[in-house]
Design a protein around this motif. Sequence first.
Motif, PDB file in Angstrom:
ATOM      1  N   ILE A  74       0.443  -1.501   0.077  1.00  0.00           N
ATOM      2  CA  ILE A  74       0.015  -0.254  -0.721  1.00  0.00           C
ATOM      3  C   ILE A  74       0.783   1.306   0.208  1.00  0.00           C
ATOM      4  O   ILE A  74       0.952   1.974  -0.769  1.00  0.00           O
ATOM      5  N   LEU A  75       2.059   1.167   0.657  1.00  0.00           N
ATOM      6  CA  LEU A  75       2.749   2.307   0.829  1.00  0.00           C
ATOM      7  C   LEU A  75       3.419   3.038  -0.804  1.00  0.00           C
ATOM      8  O   LEU A  75       3.666   4.193  -0.804  1.00  0.00           O
ATOM      9  N   LEU A  76       3.532   1.275  -1.102  1.00  0.00           N
ATOM     10  CA  LEU A  76       4.447   2.142  -2.105  1.00  0.00           C
ATOM     11  C   LEU A  76       3.684   1.814  -3.634  1.00  0.00           C
ATOM     12  O   LEU A  76       3.904   2.716  -4.532  1.00  0.00           O
ATOM     13  N   ASN A  77       2.177   1.707  -3.870  1.00  0.00           N
ATOM     14  CA  ASN A  77       1.647   1.887  -4.264  1.00  0.00           C
ATOM     15  C   ASN A  77       0.599   3.178  -4.213  1.00  0.00           C
ATOM     16  O   ASN A  77       0.601   4.231  -5.419  1.00  0.00           O
ATOM     17  N   GLN A  78       0.159   4.045  -2.992  1.00  0.00           N
ATOM     18  CA  GLN A  78      -0.229   4.910  -2.613  1.00  0.00           C
ATOM     19  C   GLN A  78       0.784   6.160  -2.294  1.00  0.00           C
ATOM     20  O   GLN A  78       0.050   7.265  -2.260  1.00  0.00           O
ATOM     21  N   TYR A  79       1.707   5.741  -1.943  1.00  0.00           N
ATOM     22  CA  TYR A  79       3.153   6.526  -0.713  1.00  0.00           C
ATOM     23  C   TYR A  79       3.770   7.205  -1.243  1.00  0.00           C
ATOM     24  O   TYR A  79       4.745   7.397  -0.253  1.00  0.00           O
ATOM     25  N   ILE A  80       4.355   6.134  -2.168  1.00  0.00           N
ATOM     26  CA  ILE A  80       5.559   6.549  -2.750  1.00  0.00           C
ATOM     27  C   ILE A  80       6.444   7.458  -2.382  1.00  0.00           C
ATOM     28  O   ILE A  80       7.634   7.994  -2.553  1.00  0.00           O
ATOM     29  N   THR A  81       5.946   8.890  -2.510  1.00  0.00           N
ATOM     30  CA  THR A  81       6.493  10.208  -2.948  1.00  0.00           C
ATOM     31  C   THR A  81       6.326  10.764  -1.133  1.00  0.00           C
ATOM     32  O   THR A  81       6.751  11.989  -1.222  1.00  0.00           O
ATOM     33  N   TYR A  82       5.790  10.132  -0.210  1.00  0.00           N
ATOM     34  CA  TYR A  82       6.183  10.598   1.583  1.00  0.00           C
ATOM     35  C   TYR A  82       6.851  10.530   2.362  1.00  0.00           C
ATOM     36  O   TYR A  82       7.262  10.165   1.521  1.00  0.00           O
TER      37      TYR A  82
END
Length: 279
Positions: A111-119
Amino acid sequence: YAALFPYDLKIDEVNFYRARIFLDKGETEKAVEIFESIKRDNPFSKFLNESDYYLGLVNYKKNRFSEAITHLNRYLARKDQVVNRYEAVKLLIEIYLANDDIAAAEKQIKILLNQYITYKNVEESIYNFAMKINEKRPASAGKYFSVILNRFPESDYAMLVNLHYGNEAFNSGNYSKAIPYYEKFLNSNVSRYRGMAFYNLLKAHFNISNYDKVLEIIGKGKIPPLDETQWREIPLIHARSYYKLEQYDQVYMVLKWENIAPLSDDDAYMFVDSTIRTG
């Protein structure tokens, strides 16, 4: 305010921030009591959404992982807008890793890689997960290490990945491969593990007969904090390098203040031989 105006329409908001303050002060029981009161007194409060996140955080800090997971999953399951969704995913990963629940942690990593990689600091969670699975699933760990190196090449965690690869190569006896990884790490601003990386870098050069390079590195004087064993060993590596290069006077200069009694037989011979040759 809450005591004077208990029926104010904004009381939920006031109580929510009171709980946040208690949480920041470390008074978790008071924070939990207020969060629970919001849930009890106004189950439709818009602040109830965020209460689940903070209840998850409180339970995590108190090592009540099962309760924390329940609150965080309920928080993430909400369809409406929530403020700390990214933070909740990161916290779930940390809890799952602490519980050795790799499958659940990997689900959140994806989920992090798909949705929040720029966070901000997303690479921290990726690194922690990769290190956790590295021993049993090195190929899978390598994919996540590659994400860090490719997407965050100058981050502290990319430097820690370089250190990890350096250690792997060093421990397997592939000293030439270890050297550029250690150099990359030592050229960063990461303060952790610098002593170990510096020590291993010297040993790697020595083990492949790069004696001049050992002397060059030590001569620069940029020696990071070391443990006691490393502090005692580095003068010996220094002296051995001089000895291999037949610079016997320098061996004597390095070791003349050392106590000869703790030296190994080989190092004691090196010292005595160099002293005799120096005259």
